[in-house]
Design a protein around this motif. Structure first.
Motif, PDB file in Angstrom:
ATOM      1  N   VAL A 177       1.115  -1.265  -0.149  1.00  0.00           N
ATOM      2  CA  VAL A 177       0.040  -0.004   0.012  1.00  0.00           C
ATOM      3  C   VAL A 177       0.911   1.299   0.341  1.00  0.00           C
ATOM      4  O   VAL A 177       1.901   1.193   0.593  1.00  0.00           O
ATOM      5  N   ALA A 178       0.329   2.270  -0.534  1.00  0.00           N
ATOM      6  CA  ALA A 178       0.937   3.658  -0.423  1.00  0.00           C
ATOM      7  C   ALA A 178       0.049   4.584   0.385  1.00  0.00           C
ATOM      8  O   ALA A 178      -0.934   4.471   0.213  1.00  0.00           O
ATOM      9  N   ILE A 179       0.427   5.383   0.937  1.00  0.00           N
ATOM     10  CA  ILE A 179      -0.096   6.445   1.598  1.00  0.00           C
ATOM     11  C   ILE A 179       0.087   7.899   1.066  1.00  0.00           C
ATOM     12  O   ILE A 179       1.276   8.308   1.000  1.00  0.00           O
ATOM     13  N   ILE A 180      -0.888   8.689   0.440  1.00  0.00           N
ATOM     14  CA  ILE A 180      -0.461   9.952   0.218  1.00  0.00           C
ATOM     15  C   ILE A 180      -1.005  11.038   1.448  1.00  0.00           C
ATOM     16  O   ILE A 180      -2.375  11.083   1.600  1.00  0.00           O
ATOM     17  N   GLY A 181      -0.376  11.748   1.765  1.00  0.00           N
ATOM     18  CA  GLY A 181      -0.354  12.752   2.829  1.00  0.00           C
ATOM     19  C   GLY A 181       0.093  12.268   3.972  1.00  0.00           C
ATOM     20  O   GLY A 181       0.029  11.412   4.666  1.00  0.00           O
ATOM     21  N   SER A 182       1.213  13.016   4.521  1.00  0.00           N
ATOM     22  CA  SER A 182       2.276  12.819   5.275  1.00  0.00           C
ATOM     23  C   SER A 182       1.820  13.545   6.841  1.00  0.00           C
ATOM     24  O   SER A 182       2.772  13.701   7.426  1.00  0.00           O
ATOM     25  N   GLY A 183       0.577  13.917   7.026  1.00  0.00           N
ATOM     26  CA  GLY A 183       0.174  14.603   8.112  1.00  0.00           C
ATOM     27  C   GLY A 183      -0.175  13.709   9.236  1.00  0.00           C
ATOM     28  O   GLY A 183       0.284  12.573   9.178  1.00  0.00           O
ATOM     29  N   ASN A 184      -1.122  14.007  10.164  1.00  0.00           N
ATOM     30  CA  ASN A 184      -1.785  13.483  11.336  1.00  0.00           C
ATOM     31  C   ASN A 184      -2.129  11.940  10.873  1.00  0.00           C
ATOM     32  O   ASN A 184      -1.962  11.078  11.371  1.00  0.00           O
ATOM     33  N   ILE A 185      -3.329  12.223   9.895  1.00  0.00           N
ATOM     34  CA  ILE A 185      -3.975  10.861   9.555  1.00  0.00           C
ATOM     35  C   ILE A 185      -3.309   9.888   8.788  1.00  0.00           C
ATOM     36  O   ILE A 185      -2.922   8.722   9.056  1.00  0.00           O
ATOM     37  N   GLY A 186      -2.333  10.299   7.999  1.00  0.00           N
ATOM     38  CA  GLY A 186      -1.265   9.498   7.029  1.00  0.00           C
ATOM     39  C   GLY A 186      -0.292   8.958   7.903  1.00  0.00           C
ATOM     40  O   GLY A 186      -0.155   7.745   7.627  1.00  0.00           O
ATOM     41  N   THR A 187       0.254   9.645   8.680  1.00  0.00           N
ATOM     42  CA  THR A 187       1.342   9.027   9.525  1.00  0.00           C
ATOM     43  C   THR A 187       0.718   7.858  10.504  1.00  0.00           C
ATOM     44  O   THR A 187       1.566   7.044  10.833  1.00  0.00           O
ATOM     45  N   ASP A 188      -0.223   8.447  11.236  1.00  0.00           N
ATOM     46  CA  ASP A 188      -1.141   7.346  12.149  1.00  0.00           C
ATOM     47  C   ASP A 188      -1.249   5.928  11.509  1.00  0.00           C
ATOM     48  O   ASP A 188      -1.073   4.849  11.843  1.00  0.00           O
ATOM     49  N   LEU A 189      -1.786   6.027  10.052  1.00  0.00           N
ATOM     50  CA  LEU A 189      -2.191   5.083   9.470  1.00  0.00           C
ATOM     51  C   LEU A 189      -1.060   4.135   9.053  1.00  0.00           C
ATOM     52  O   LEU A 189      -0.691   3.147   9.175  1.00  0.00           O
ATOM     53  N   MET A 190       0.248   4.850   8.580  1.00  0.00           N
ATOM     54  CA  MET A 190       1.369   4.007   8.341  1.00  0.00           C
ATOM     55  C   MET A 190       1.949   3.334   9.376  1.00  0.00           C
ATOM     56  O   MET A 190       2.122   2.079   9.229  1.00  0.00           O
ATOM     57  N   ILE A 191       1.759   3.954  10.621  1.00  0.00           N
ATOM     58  CA  ILE A 191       2.399   3.268  11.804  1.00  0.00           C
ATOM     59  C   ILE A 191       1.414   2.031  12.111  1.00  0.00           C
ATOM     60  O   ILE A 191       1.955   1.001  12.378  1.00  0.00           O
ATOM     61  N   LYS A 192      -0.019   2.075  11.982  1.00  0.00           N
ATOM     62  CA  LYS A 192      -0.622   0.913  11.969  1.00  0.00           C
ATOM     63  C   LYS A 192      -0.562   0.039  11.036  1.00  0.00           C
ATOM     64  O   LYS A 192      -0.538  -1.382  11.497  1.00  0.00           O
ATOM     65  N   VAL A 193      -0.143   0.390   9.897  1.00  0.00           N
ATOM     66  CA  VAL A 193      -0.296  -0.822   8.908  1.00  0.00           C
ATOM     67  C   VAL A 193       1.354  -1.400   9.169  1.00  0.00           C
ATOM     68  O   VAL A 193       1.355  -2.795   9.262  1.00  0.00           O
ATOM     69  N   ILE A 194       2.194  -0.615   9.709  1.00  0.00           N
ATOM     70  CA  ILE A 194       3.637  -1.542   9.910  1.00  0.00           C
ATOM     71  C   ILE A 194       3.352  -2.467  11.251  1.00  0.00           C
ATOM     72  O   ILE A 194       3.995  -3.401  11.471  1.00  0.00           O
ATOM     73  N   ARG A 195       2.657  -1.781  12.348  1.00  0.00           N
ATOM     74  CA  ARG A 195       2.601  -2.379  13.576  1.00  0.00           C
ATOM     75  C   ARG A 195       1.486  -3.595  13.549  1.00  0.00           C
ATOM     76  O   ARG A 195       1.645  -4.697  14.269  1.00  0.00           O
ATOM     77  N   THR A 196       0.468  -3.397  13.004  1.00  0.00           N
ATOM     78  CA  THR A 196      -0.576  -4.264  13.270  1.00  0.00           C
ATOM     79  C   THR A 196      -1.225  -4.859  11.776  1.00  0.00           C
ATOM     80  O   THR A 196      -1.815  -5.768  12.133  1.00  0.00           O
ATOM     81  N   ALA A 197      -1.028  -4.836  10.645  1.00  0.00           N
ATOM     82  CA  ALA A 197      -1.656  -5.189   9.420  1.00  0.00           C
ATOM     83  C   ALA A 197      -1.053  -6.632   9.314  1.00  0.00           C
ATOM     84  O   ALA A 197      -0.193  -7.052   9.630  1.00  0.00           O
ATOM     85  N   LYS A 198      -2.184  -7.544   9.212  1.00  0.00           N
ATOM     86  CA  LYS A 198      -1.779  -8.965   8.648  1.00  0.00           C
ATOM     87  C   LYS A 198      -1.566  -9.216   7.220  1.00  0.00           C
ATOM     88  O   LYS A 198      -0.950 -10.002   6.739  1.00  0.00           O
ATOM     89  N   PHE A 252      -4.113   4.805  -0.196  1.00  0.00           N
ATOM     90  CA  PHE A 252      -4.937   5.479   0.811  1.00  0.00           C
ATOM     91  C   PHE A 252      -4.604   6.822   0.662  1.00  0.00           C
ATOM     92  O   PHE A 252      -3.538   7.658   0.377  1.00  0.00           O
ATOM     93  N   ASP A 253      -5.602   7.787   0.426  1.00  0.00           N
ATOM     94  CA  ASP A 253      -5.491   9.107   0.346  1.00  0.00           C
ATOM     95  C   ASP A 253      -5.855   9.781   1.528  1.00  0.00           C
ATOM     96  O   ASP A 253      -7.127   9.884   2.013  1.00  0.00           O
ATOM     97  N   ALA A 254      -4.936  10.552   2.169  1.00  0.00           N
ATOM     98  CA  ALA A 254      -5.126  11.133   3.551  1.00  0.00           C
ATOM     99  C   ALA A 254      -4.931  12.733   3.238  1.00  0.00           C
ATOM    100  O   ALA A 254      -4.141  13.406   4.219  1.00  0.00           O
ATOM    101  N   THR A 255      -4.968  13.356   2.110  1.00  0.00           N
ATOM    102  CA  THR A 255      -5.053  14.762   1.944  1.00  0.00           C
ATOM    103  C   THR A 255      -5.994  15.520   2.105  1.00  0.00           C
ATOM    104  O   THR A 255      -6.499  15.700   3.216  1.00  0.00           O
ATOM    105  N   SER A 256      -6.698  16.114   1.163  1.00  0.00           N
ATOM    106  CA  SER A 256      -7.899  16.886   1.270  1.00  0.00           C
ATOM    107  C   SER A 256      -8.866  16.439   0.253  1.00  0.00           C
ATOM    108  O   SER A 256      -8.585  15.757  -0.666  1.00  0.00           O
ATOM    109  N   ALA A 257     -10.038  17.114   0.264  1.00  0.00           N
ATOM    110  CA  ALA A 257     -11.121  16.560  -0.781  1.00  0.00           C
ATOM    111  C   ALA A 257     -10.697  17.059  -1.920  1.00  0.00           C
ATOM    112  O   ALA A 257     -10.998  16.497  -3.070  1.00  0.00           O
ATOM    113  N   LYS A 258     -10.387  18.262  -2.161  1.00  0.00           N
ATOM    114  CA  LYS A 258      -9.989  18.806  -3.331  1.00  0.00           C
ATOM    115  C   LYS A 258      -8.876  18.066  -3.942  1.00  0.00           C
ATOM    116  O   LYS A 258      -8.680  17.770  -5.020  1.00  0.00           O
TER     117      LYS A 258
END
Length: 319
Positions: A7-28, A76-82
């Motif tokens: 997976v790739a995550i677009i958006g390196s802010g709060n949501i994107g960073t938290d999601l990245m950590i979840k993928v690394i730590r918990t994803a099966k 995953f897109d964790a940027t903005s609606a626009k």
């Protein structure tokens, strides 16, 4: 050879960073393939680099040019609606599955506790909003017992947990959440309100759900309470900090209350009772502190959906 989906995550802010950590730590069934931002000095890109995740600060255009882009299955897109509209325009023709964590709502709404398996083939699925992920399951829990004439939700989050993307999307939040309350929650009419609370110390996310129904007898009311409690358990299975703050309240609506102004159409039957549900969402503190339950429920929902997609794909490959 790994069978996990990259997976790739677009958006390196709060949501994107938290999601990245979840993928690394918990994803099966998932593994990080890329972290994408537009600010080369962002904490999210720095953390990704330290954790061995390939990065680019050139946005979606940089992602497309990265080595290994062809191996990425889900974005995953964790940027903005626009910004999501732009990103989807580039990635969808390239065959990438998109999970939209913005309120852009280009694709169908997904709330895992309610409709996890309904849109597994959608090329671009929308995770609604943090308030929607917290409250729509409660509306749906009531709607599976009795028809819901009107549902109103109020999401209160700590101001510190709302990054630039969230603040830029306030209007989209209310519109997208209101629509999903109807389409996924099952309400005839829905309304959403978000409050950014600047209190210090920051407060844990709180959500209030008001539902108007016809529930004149005690048996129906007890069924509603049991349905809500069951749904709380379903959400807590992937968001452990999700809980009721008190017993579900069901009160008779006085005849003098002009609830007809809230109904979808003038001729709709007048509801007899108001169901009030009070929730608290404590975050797992993977990136931001535990008060940021709004962050946690959004990333947890997105991860749950992606894991289900990957698991379904693995099952098909084995068949």
């Amino acid at each position: 050879m790994s069978t996990k989906k990259k997976v790739a995550i677009i958006g390196s802010g709060n949501i994107g960073t938290d999601l990245m950590i979840k993928v690394i730590r918990t994803a099966k069934h998932l593994e990080m393939g890329a972290m994408v931002g537009i600010d080369p000095d962002s904490d999210g890109l720095a953390r990704a680099a330290r954790m061995g995740v390939p990065t680019t600060a050139e946005g979606v255009e940089g992602l497309v040019k990265m080595d290994g882009f062809d191996e990425i299955d889900i974005v995953f897109d964790a940027t903005s609606a626009k910004a999501h509209e732009h990103n989807a325009g580039i990635l969808t023709p390239l065959g990438k599955r998109l999970i939209d964590l913005t309120p852009a709502a280009i694709g169908p709404y997904v709330v895992p506790a309610v409709n996890l398996d309904e849109h597994l083939d959608a090329p671009n699925a929308n995770m609604v909003t943090c308030g929607g992920q917290a409250t729509i399951p409660m509306v749906a829990a009531v709607a599976r017992v009795v028809p819901v004439a009107y549902a109103e939700i109020v999401a209160s989050i700590a101001s510190k947990s709302a990054g630039p993307g969230t603040r830029a999307n306030i209007d989209e939040f209310t519109e997208t959440t209101s629509a999903a309350i109807e389409q996924v929650g099952g309400a005839r009419r829905g309304k959403a309100v978000i409050i950014l609370n600047p209190a210090e110390p920051p407060l844990i996310m709180r959500d209030t759900v008001y539902v108007l129904v016809d529930a004149p007898d005690e048996d129906t009311q007890e069924q509603i309470r049991l349905s809500v409690e069951k749904m709380v358990d379903d959400v807590a299975a992937y968001v452990p900090g999700y809980r009721l703050k008190q017993r579900v309240q069901i009160t008779e609506i006085p005849e003098t209350t002009p609830v007809q102004t809230l109904l979808a159409e003038e001729g709709d039957d007048r509801p007899t009772h108001q169901v009030s549900i009070f929730l608290e969402v404590e975050g797992a503190a993977h990136y931001l502190p535990a008060y940021a339950g709004n962050l946690d429920i959004m990333t947890s929902a997105g991860l749950q959906y992606a894991e289900r997609i990957a698991a379904a794909a693995a099952e098909e490959e084995k068949a």
